[in-house]
Write an enzyme that holds these catalytic residues in place. Structure first.
Site, PDB file in Angstrom:
ATOM      1  N   ASP B 343       7.763  -1.308  -2.693  1.00 40.94           N
ATOM      2  CA  ASP B 343       6.323  -1.192  -2.796  1.00 40.94           C
ATOM      3  C   ASP B 343       5.857  -2.386  -3.629  1.00 40.94           C
ATOM      4  O   ASP B 343       6.666  -3.048  -4.273  1.00 40.94           O
ATOM      5  CB  ASP B 343       6.012   0.135  -3.498  1.00 40.94           C
ATOM      6  N   GLU B 428     -11.680  -0.242 -12.611  1.00 45.21           N
ATOM      7  CA  GLU B 428     -12.928  -0.038 -13.346  1.00 45.21           C
ATOM      8  C   GLU B 428     -12.706  -0.217 -14.840  1.00 45.21           C
ATOM      9  O   GLU B 428     -13.507  -0.842 -15.535  1.00 45.21           O
ATOM     10  CB  GLU B 428     -13.474   1.366 -13.077  1.00 45.21           C
ATOM     11  N   ARG B 525      -7.137  -9.462  -7.317  1.00 47.46           N
ATOM     12  CA  ARG B 525      -7.838  -8.387  -6.599  1.00 47.46           C
ATOM     13  C   ARG B 525      -9.329  -8.627  -6.744  1.00 47.46           C
ATOM     14  O   ARG B 525      -9.834  -8.721  -7.856  1.00 47.46           O
ATOM     15  CB  ARG B 525      -7.485  -7.026  -7.191  1.00 47.46           C
ATOM     16  N   GLY B 606       0.389  -1.076   0.730  1.00 46.85           N
ATOM     17  CA  GLY B 606      -0.874  -0.633   1.307  1.00 46.85           C
ATOM     18  C   GLY B 606      -1.958  -1.668   1.056  1.00 46.85           C
ATOM     19  O   GLY B 606      -3.064  -1.561   1.560  1.00 46.85           O
ATOM     20  N   LYS B 703       5.097   3.462   6.068  1.00 48.87           N
ATOM     21  CA  LYS B 703       6.171   3.001   5.185  1.00 48.87           C
ATOM     22  C   LYS B 703       7.454   3.758   5.505  1.00 48.87           C
ATOM     23  O   LYS B 703       8.523   3.180   5.654  1.00 48.87           O
ATOM     24  CB  LYS B 703       5.804   3.243   3.714  1.00 48.87           C
ATOM     25  N   ASP B 727       4.524   6.334  -1.857  1.00 50.40           N
ATOM     26  CA  ASP B 727       5.864   5.841  -1.588  1.00 50.40           C
ATOM     27  C   ASP B 727       6.870   6.972  -1.390  1.00 50.40           C
ATOM     28  O   ASP B 727       8.028   6.725  -1.059  1.00 50.40           O
ATOM     29  CB  ASP B 727       6.352   4.962  -2.754  1.00 50.40           C
TER      30      ASP B 727
END
Lengths: 321, 1082
Positions: B343, B428, B525, B606, B703, B727
């Protein structure tokens, strides 16, 4: 309340990860054992270690083998105490039904087992409603074999019949039923094995060699591991003078045939032998030592040649694995 | 069913009996469990056979006693582990739990310390969700808080059968003289959850032990067995067949023997028939099946697991977490891994978000490391004087941008000396924290407003609506009334959705897009932020629609989303944020090392493609010159996928199926088609030809699917590593599942086979523990097969000379104790202490991993060579003494067997420590001592009359000692000669030689002399050259990638909506003893 992410005020470039929610409090001691760092010797089988081993084995074994072989062959001359064996071939004393057909408790003199032998003895457990002593198949077909006598007009050779059984057998494992009565009384209520001529308490006139502790009986009862075997029968003791125990000459052995072995292709033998420091005559052990020593030596030479031949090329091969 | 007054804390339930775990039923259940194991069943079968009179050559108890010992030991273990725990609470007990406690059983909430009888629980142990859940007691019981009230409580609860659904519960409460009340999941507190923010609660236990939902879920995880174990079990079956064949041969031999004499010799009694003989021989040879191996392996693997748990190198000091082997079945499988599925978020990365960069009004900030300084400098400029002209136009934008970050979120501030932010979304939290550093501090949350301190100035925004985040919407908005009284909607979300909704008047659209692309390329991100001012009328109209939507019962979510959508339009772009998801420590080094060990690494995430590629670059999975094949299908057409894949396969040509220095990148949508039955094979061929595979945008199911496909098609050992709930599928599917005990709750860890705190610990787990355990387990198995075959084939040789009568050659208890005492220690030292070379060497030369990976040292062939070797040894061990000691005793043979077998263990051992010496020399001494003692027991102790005097006779007999030295040497000399193959030294041998020659620190350059894989060599370079052309074509082909780095994580569809959440807090009030998370507590 979705309130579990804990945004701590950490400095940029600080600790890589915040604590997980699963802090364990296990604290293993930092020992060599737990960290798998115990000191250890790592033997490597290389030419350097294996070749000397082979040569050493060869150098040690070959002389030992020769020594054993020579000693074993010297046993030919009949000096010292002579041991007289009887031998049987193709006789399966190691057969399961045969081996288990005995009652060691009874043979140990246990009074209750005497009158009520173990079921393992079947079908030689009871005869005519009386318990058989000694019970079982091993005991049933013994003794009558040993009827050796000398020709009447020749000088008889004294045969010693005591001292042929193991000490532990004679003094620990085999015991007559307890008591001070005559042996016949102590065996009261039992009957002789079917194939026997005499009851067990009449095997010998010597009180110390009668009943269950009769040594011929004891020797027979120690079952042989292989179908061809020999058992010690008598001792011919060396006299005090310097003459050989059995000087060269003609000897007669009188054997009465009353133990049928034809039905199972059996053979009977009589063996006379002396023993050395390492036991009776046995050339095989010496030969085995010599053979193994030679093979080991040879292997060493072969490996040496191989190693010598390939050593140079091997170094380059390693790098290009 | 009424409550007895004396039983204060007992509440009677009428549903199901708890007798399942009573003393009476423990025994049958336990016995069933034990005898469903093949080995124990076989044991039982032999024991029963032995009870038939006259059949057993070894007596009635020689198998029964060891079996009982095993049963008693594992019975005690079982009782200690499970049974005792169950006794703590009983169904019907009333339990009081206080804040921070983990609940011991599933219970129905009666009352709590909080108003309205509510309580909060953390369920992260169960479902991995990090948010707290609210539970509320029934109003009928909410008042029962004192002992007196509880003692008057009587009635019964009916509830459904135990099941594993966390979020469902159906029950009915029958209180005396009242109408029945239904109980739902909101009243149920589950075992394993932790009480939070609640002083105390009272609850009635409804499920305990295995019936709890926690345990019901735990049972579900699949039982994994290692490849080595499967091979072993199969070969044990083959041995069983061999046993039958040997028994049949012996029976035929018995017939032949009897036939030779037409009848049996007169001195032997009558015999049994064929069937009887068969049973005799089965009992005689039954020890050929290495039953002791299974017990030995279980203990050995348990200790191996302890070594993993104890390893200080896998101890993460940051959180004091040690590695944990949750199963010991797969220890050796760790040494055989060929495919690693990892992952990304939380596994390769820390899952700690840091606000790194931003783009405001078309200008990026934070290019250099000191982003904070730069920006705060700007902010200071803004506040004090506006003397810098070029900044003047952007000043308001910067203010607005930071205000948005402070207001538009669901974070809750926790007042302390310092403000702590509690958030369910790490993104956040990072943004709010970042804003704080820039002088915009979010200070207070009230049910209807938030207060911020913008550069010293306190501003309060009234929160009108929260338009929730969902992964479907990819955005969240908040409607506020600004301090000035204006209505404004703040929105943050994915660039794709924000850009769709931008007003024509929006500025900086192009510049921001470029910046977004740059951010994404750096692996950051990204989120876009925008706002819109609403008019009162607009808002009023929307509010009517909204109120209607929230009352809709059917498809409420969909209706709400449509409703949100209607107001989220005509946005004005403010800029974009970039958050860094930091790599864990030593990830690139670990990956380099694992690649050297010939482990292929696939990243399954993902997350977005760009983010994944960037992470792959930074952790050295991809390198600059490495050609990439990207498979992205825009049009969701099956044919297109098929075409692209087969095209790529053709391009590879002869290189297909070989391992090339290539990277394959595919997204979830394309993968859906690529895994279609018709294309699957082609796709796999392509994927397996690449060294690195990146799969992005995968659902948890995908996955698992991809792992499953590789596992089934390639027949290689796979390992999946992950940290999150998403996962779990792949962790359970892979041969070995590894969980990262990190931030995202315990779900992955709870479903894994091994749990580690850091990705980098994988290196030690695989290269050291895996390789060692493989050597250990396989050697232990081979050795156990060997020693059993050696001893029990001798019975066959003996049968030849005893007329196939089934007589045992050795004394019966000696045979039984052979595996239990005389030769029991060497397998343990092999299995626990064997070491091919040191930890340092294994880590320094990852190539050594290939030895265990290929499985060349343990397979069916090796196993049977070992067995044949054992048969040869048994032949020598029987016939050599038989010839040598003509009238010798058979017990001497047993001595030689023990010596030979112990020395053979020494020959197999590559590393002798003190335990090894003790095991090998000790075993021989133990046997000799036992021999001496045992042969003098009769008649004092009624055992082994046939042994009487054997010891004293043998131990003083020169023949015995002459044989003692020669027989083992004859057996082992061939093994030594075979092993000392001096012409071809392997890498392992070289490393061992280096170690023993004292070269502790090996030079690095010597490593480079061993290329990773000989097959590559010079070919590699030409491949790369050849491919640059192709790649150019490939990337230019339908593979189009939108370069946005959007990523946002937030809890969705929680019991309490985000709106409810922000409304439920008033951080101005002091709440003593209240904590929001365990992390804060610590």
């Amino acid at each position: 309340m979705a309130m579990n992410y804990n945004a701590k005020d950490e400095v940029d470039g600080g600790p890589p990860c915040p604590p997980g929610g699963t802090a364990k409090t296990r604290r293993p001691d930092n020992t060599a054992f737990k960290q798998q760092r115990l000191p250890a010797w790592q033997p490597i089988l290389t030419a350097g270690t294996v070749l000397p081993t082979f040569f050493i084995i060869g150098l040690i074994f070959i002389p030992i083998g020769i020594g054993i072989f020579v000693t074993s062959n010297n046993i030919r001359e009949i000096e010292g105490n002579v041991f007289m064996y009887y031998g049987l071939s193709n006789f399966y004393q190691n057969h399961r039904r045969y081996v288990k057909s005995r009652d060691d408790g009874q043979l140990n003199g246990d009074p209750s087992a005497l009158l009520n032998p173990s079921k393992e003895c079947e079908p030689y457990r009871r005869n005519e409603d009386k318990p058989i002593a000694p019970c079982g198949a091993i005991a049933n077909n013994t003794l009558e074999l040993f009827q050796v006598g000398n020709a009447s007009d020749l000088t008889p050779i004294p045969l010693k019949k005591k001292g042929i059984a193991w000490w532990t057998d004679k003094n620990v494992k085999f015991r007559n039923p307890p008591g001070t009565d005559p042996l016949e009384e102590r065996f009261k209520g039992t009957t002789k094995p079917v194939n026997w001529v005499k009851p067990v308490y009449m095997l010998d006139s010597d009180e110390d060699n009668n009943g269950f502790i009769n040594e011929d009986f004891i020797v027979w009862m120690r079952t042989a591991a292989l179908p061809t075997f020999r058992k010690l029968y008598r001792l011919i003791e060396r006299k005090n003078d310097l003459h050989p125990t059995l000087p060269a000459g003609r000897y007669y052995l009188n054997i009465t045939y009353n133990y049928p072995v034809h039905s199972f292709d059996g053979r009977k033998r009589m063996i006379l032998s002396t023993i050395s420091w390492m036991g009776g005559k046995n050339p095989f052990l010496g030969i085995a030592y010599i053979t193994i020593g030679s093979i080991s030596f040879l292997l060493g030479v072969v490996l040496l040649v191989i190693n010598h031949k390939y050593r140079n090329s091997s170094n380059t091969a390693d790098i290009t694995i | 069913c009424s409550l007895l007054p004396s039983h204060l804390l007992t509440f009677y339930l009428s549903t199901h009996s708890t007798a399942k775990y009573s003393m009476w039923s423990f025994l049958p259940r336990y016995l069933y469990l034990q005898f469903s194991k093949t080995a124990n069943a076989f044991f039982l079968f032999i024991t029963i056979l032995q009870q038939i009179p006259d059949v057993s050559p070894t007596g009635k108890y020689t198998t029964l006693v060891p079996l009982l010992v095993i049963l008693v030991i594992s019975g005690i273990k079982e009782i200690v582990e499970d049974y005792i725990l169950l006794l703590i609470v009983n169904v019907g007990d009333i339990v009081k739990a206080t804040n921070g406690q983990f609940l011991p059983a599933d219970m129905v909430l009666i009352s709590s310390s909080e108003p309205q009888a509510t309580c909060f629980v953390a369920t992260s142990n169960l479902d991995g969700e990090t948010n707290l859940k609210i539970r509320q007691a029934l109003s009928e019981t909410a008042t029962m808080k004192t002992e007196k009230q509880l003692s008057n409580l009587s009635g019964k609860i009916k509830c459904e059968e135990p099941n594993f659904h966390f979020n469902s519960f159906a029950g009915t409460l029958y209180l005396n003289e009242k109408s029945p009340i239904s109980i739902g999941p909101d009243q149920v507190l589950l075992r394993g959850t932790q009480l939070k923010n609640t002083e105390w609660i009272l609850g009635i236990v409804v499920y305990t032990g295995f019936e709890t939902k926690f345990m019901q879920n735990a049972v579900k995880s699949p039982l994994k067995r290692s490849k080595v174990e499967k091979v072993t079990n199969m070969q044990i079956l083959v041995l069983f067949l061999l046993l039958l064949v040997m028994s049949l041969v012996s029976c035929v031999g018995a017939i032949y023997w009897k036939d030779r004499y037409r009848a049996e010799p007169w001195y032997i009694g009558k015999s049994g028939n064929f069937g009887f003989d068969l049973l005799v021989f089965i009992i005689l040879y039954h020890n050929l099946i290495p039953i002791s191996l299974l017990v030995t392996l279980e203990i050995v693997k348990y200790i191996q697991a302890l070594f993993i748990n104890w390893d200080e190198d896998m101890h993460f000091k940051g959180s004091n977490v040690y590695a944990m082997a949750r199963t010991s079945n797969l220890n050796e499988e760790l040494g055989q891994v060929e495919y690693l599925f990892s992952d990304k978020t939380g596994t390769l990365t820390c899952n700690v978000m840091t606000f790194k960069k931003c783009s405001i009004a078309g200008i990026t900030y934070g290019k250099s490391e000191n982003f904070c300084h730069l920006l705060s400098f700007l902010v200071t400029l803004l506040t004090h004087s506006c003397c810098v002209p070029f900044l003047q136009p952007t000043k308001e934008y910067i203010k607005e941008f930071l205000t948005l970050l402070c207001v538009c979120h669901t974070v809750v501030p926790e007042r302390g000396n310092n403000i702590n932010y509690q958030a369910s979304s790490p993104d956040e939290a990072a943004l709010v924290k970042g804003a704080k550093k820039l002088g915009f501090v979010f200070t207070t949350r009230m049910p209807n407003s938030v207060t911020i301190e913008a550069m010293g100035e306190e501003l309060t925004f009234e929160i009108l609506n929260v338009l929730e985040f969902s992964s479907n919407r990819k955005r969240m908005s908040i409607i506020v009334r600004t301090p000035e009284g204006r209505l404004r909607l703040y929105c943050k979300g994915a660039d794709s959705v924000i850009y769709e909704r931008l007003s024509e008047n929006s500025l900086f659209v192009e510049e921001t897009l470029v910046h977004l692309e740059n951010f994404a390329k750096e692996g950051l991100r990204t989120l876009c932020v925008a706002y819109i001012d609403l008019t009162e009328i607009e808002y009023e109209q929307w509010l009517v629609m909204y109120k209607k939507a929230i009352t809709v019962v059917k498809d409420r979510m969909k209706t709400l989303e449509d409703c949100y959508d209607s107001i989220e339009k005509k946005f004005l772009l403010l800029g974009a944020t970039a958050i860094e998801d930091r790599l864990q420590a030593r990830v690139p080094e670990t990956i380099t090392s694992l690649l050297k060990a010939n482990i292929k690494i696939w990243v399954l995430t993902g997350d977005k493609q760009e983010t994944a590629i960037n992470i792959a670059y930074s952790c050295k999975l991809l390198s600059g010159q490495m050609p990439r094949i990207q498979l992205n299908i825009i049009s969701s057409l099956f044919q297109a996928t098929q075409q692209v894949i087969s095209q790529n396969c053709q391009d590879l040509g002869a290189l297909l199926g070989k391992e090339n220095d290539l990277a394959l990148i595919i997204d979830g949508k394309t993968l859906k088609y690529a895994l279609h039955v018709e294309v699957r094979k082609c796709f796999l061929n392509l994927a397996l030809s690449c060294r690195t595979v990146l799969c992005c945008r995968l659902s948890p199911l995908q996955k698992a699917e991809i792992v499953d496909v590789v596992k089934k098609q390639v027949k290689a050992i796979t390992l999946a590593i992950g940290d999150g709930a998403n996962d779990v599928g792949m962790i359970q599917t892979a041969h070995v599942g590894v969980g990262i005990s990190g931030n995202e709750g315990m779900l992955a860890t709870n479903n894994s086979d091994y749990a580690i705190a850091q990705f980098s610990y994988l290196e030690k787990l695989l290269l050291v523990h895996g390789a060692w355990n493989y050597f250990r387990v396989t050697k232990c198995i081979l050795y156990c097969f060997y020693k059993n075959v050696v001893l029990y084939i001798i019975e066959l040789w003996f049968a030849i000379v005893n007329g196939f009568s089934g007589q045992i050659i050795f004394e019966r208890w000696c045979i039984s104790l052979y595996n239990v005492i005389f030769t029991s220690l060497p397998p343990f030292t092999l299995g626990i202490f064997e070491r091919c070379c040191s930890q340092e060497s294994l880590l320094r030369y990852p190539q050594l991993y290939r030895i265990s990976q290929t499985g060349d040292i343990f397979n069916i062939k090796v196993l049977w060579i070992q067995c044949i070797n054992a048969i040869v040894h048994s032949f020598i061990l029987f016939w050599l003494p038989a010839k040598m000691l003509e009238h010798g005793s058979n017990f001497i043979v047993f001595c030689y067997v023990v010596v030979t077998v112990c020395l053979k263990a020494g020959l197999e051992t590559m590393s002798w420590n003190k335990f090894t010496h003790f095991a090998i020399w000790g075993s021989i001494m133990i046997w000799l001592g036992f021999f001496a003692v045992y042969s003098s027991l009769w008649p004092t102790v009624p055992v082994a009359p046939e042994m009487t005097g054997q010891g004293s006779m043998a131990l003083v007999c020169p023949h015995f000692w002459l044989g003692f030295f020669i027989v083992p040497i004859v057996c082992l000399i061939q093994n030594v000669a075979w092993k000392s193959n001096t012409c071809h030294r392997t890498l392992l041998e070289e490393v061992r030689e280096m170690e023993s020659s004292g070269v502790q620190v090996l030079r690095r350059d010597s490593v480079q002399r061993w290329p990773m894989c000989p097959r590559w060599g010079g070919v590699l370079i030409s491949v790369t050259r050849m491919f640059t052309v192709h790649i150019y074509l490939l990337t230019a082909s339908p593979c189009f990638a939108l370069s946005d780095g959007y990523a946002f994580s937030q809890v969705e569809r929680a019991v309490i909506s985000q709106e409810e959440l922000v409304r439920s807090y008033d951080t101005t009030k002091n709440k003593p003893q209240k904590t929001f998370s365990s992390a804060t507590l610590e």
